[in-house]
Design a protein around this motif. Structure first.
Motif, PDB file in Angstrom:
ATOM      1  N   GLU A  12       0.962  -1.219   0.079  1.00 15.23           N
ATOM      2  CA  GLU A  12      -0.109   0.136   0.108  1.00 15.23           C
ATOM      3  C   GLU A  12       0.954   1.358   0.071  1.00 15.23           C
ATOM      4  O   GLU A  12       0.222   2.338   0.146  1.00 15.23           O
TER       5      GLU A  12
ATOM      6  N   ILE B 209      -5.000   4.552  -7.150  1.00 14.78           N
ATOM      7  CA  ILE B 209      -6.672   3.848  -6.993  1.00 14.78           C
ATOM      8  C   ILE B 209      -7.364   5.142  -6.956  1.00 14.78           C
ATOM      9  O   ILE B 209      -8.409   5.342  -7.532  1.00 14.78           O
ATOM     10  N   GLU B 210      -7.097   6.170  -6.456  1.00 22.18           N
ATOM     11  CA  GLU B 210      -7.719   7.640  -6.656  1.00 22.18           C
ATOM     12  C   GLU B 210      -7.816   8.062  -7.983  1.00 22.18           C
ATOM     13  O   GLU B 210      -8.901   8.439  -8.606  1.00 22.18           O
TER      14      GLU B 210
ATOM     15  N   ALA C 294      -6.925  -7.472  -1.598  1.00 25.17           N
ATOM     16  CA  ALA C 294      -6.925  -6.138  -1.990  1.00 25.17           C
ATOM     17  C   ALA C 294      -6.903  -5.958  -3.555  1.00 25.17           C
ATOM     18  O   ALA C 294      -7.621  -5.105  -4.129  1.00 25.17           O
TER      19      ALA C 294
ATOM     20  N   ILE D  74     -10.525   5.976  -9.661  1.00 24.72           N
ATOM     21  CA  ILE D  74     -11.783   6.526  -9.247  1.00 24.72           C
ATOM     22  C   ILE D  74     -12.067   7.625 -10.269  1.00 24.72           C
ATOM     23  O   ILE D  74     -13.225   7.902 -10.567  1.00 24.72           O
TER      24      ILE D  74
ATOM     25  N   HIS E 113      -9.888  -4.312  -5.750  1.00 24.74           N
ATOM     26  CA  HIS E 113      -9.752  -3.445  -6.490  1.00 24.74           C
ATOM     27  C   HIS E 113      -9.940  -3.655  -8.040  1.00 24.74           C
ATOM     28  O   HIS E 113     -10.466  -2.746  -8.999  1.00 24.74           O
TER      29      HIS E 113
ATOM     30  N   GLY F  66      -1.146  -4.380  -5.110  1.00 19.52           N
ATOM     31  CA  GLY F  66      -1.764  -4.424  -3.658  1.00 19.52           C
ATOM     32  C   GLY F  66      -1.055  -5.197  -2.665  1.00 19.52           C
ATOM     33  O   GLY F  66      -0.117  -5.804  -3.004  1.00 19.52           O
TER      34      GLY F  66
ATOM     35  N   PHE G  39     -14.168  -3.231  -8.661  1.00 20.92           N
ATOM     36  CA  PHE G  39     -13.983  -1.958  -8.725  1.00 20.92           C
ATOM     37  C   PHE G  39     -13.581  -1.728 -10.330  1.00 20.92           C
ATOM     38  O   PHE G  39     -14.420  -1.071 -11.074  1.00 20.92           O
ATOM     39  N   MET G  40     -12.347  -1.722 -10.622  1.00 19.69           N
ATOM     40  CA  MET G  40     -11.873  -1.443 -12.126  1.00 19.69           C
ATOM     41  C   MET G  40     -12.577  -2.198 -13.143  1.00 19.69           C
ATOM     42  O   MET G  40     -13.114  -1.365 -13.799  1.00 19.69           O
TER      43      MET G  40
ATOM     44  N   TYR H 290       0.556   3.638  -4.728  1.00 20.94           N
ATOM     45  CA  TYR H 290      -0.613   2.529  -4.769  1.00 20.94           C
ATOM     46  C   TYR H 290      -1.950   3.513  -4.500  1.00 20.94           C
ATOM     47  O   TYR H 290      -3.048   3.493  -5.331  1.00 20.94           O
ATOM     48  N   GLU H 291      -1.992   4.300  -3.532  1.00 16.37           N
ATOM     49  CA  GLU H 291      -3.000   5.167  -2.990  1.00 16.37           C
ATOM     50  C   GLU H 291      -3.630   6.098  -4.223  1.00 16.37           C
ATOM     51  O   GLU H 291      -4.711   6.307  -4.767  1.00 16.37           O
TER      52      GLU H 291
END
Length: 149
Positions: A60, A68-69, A93, A72, A97, A88, A101-102, A64-65
């Motif tokens: 993480e 992901i942001e 994770a 989004i 993700h 991840g 999500f993706m 990495y963050e």
């Protein structure tokens, strides 16, 4: 496979983390990045818009963050990685993700290390492939520790 005549914005993610070290070899970040760049160059419908890196074993850490942001916020349409085991901190994770999500959000994932491309293959099957990778790792750990059959 091209999405119409549209050029896809591709992001690269390379990481020193590896949540499956017994069954998937570590690949240096520079080599991961190079392989991903080559994969993008081989696909004329992809245009690299960024590279995210994690130089730490903590999955993480690093970019990495931000990766992901940016997913989004739809700053890229396609993620190119060199093995889901480098994505991840854990399989959970990675599964969440990517699989929850993706892929459902329409972000294409190309995993050149595992040979998957959710643009031409079922993204749900790729997410479950990550789970099977974790199961193989768990079994390898049991064998190593003498707890397996």
């Amino acid at each position: 496979m091209m999405e119409g005549n549209r050029t896809l914005r591709a992001a690269i993610y390379a990481s020193a983390s590896n949540w499956a070290p017994l069954t998937r070899r570590d690949i240096p970040i520079a080599e991961q990045s190079a392989r991903c760049r080559e994969a993008i160059e081989a696909r004329p419908y992809l245009k690299r818009v960024g590279t995210y890196r994690n130089r730490y074993e903590n999955g993480e850490a690093g970019d990495y963050e931000r990766l992901i942001e940016d997913a989004i916020n739809r700053r890229y349409d396609c993620l190119v990685i060199c093995g889901g085991n480098h994505f991840g901190p854990t399989e959970r994770a990675a599964f969440f993700h990517i699989g929850r999500f993706m892929v459902p959000a329409g972000i294409r994932v190309i995993d050149i290390g595992e040979g998957w491309d959710t643009g031409i293959m079922d993204g749900r099957k790729y997410a479950f492939h990550l789970t099977s990778m974790a199961r193989m790792e768990k079994n390898a750990r049991k064998r190593r520790d003498g707890n397996g059959s």
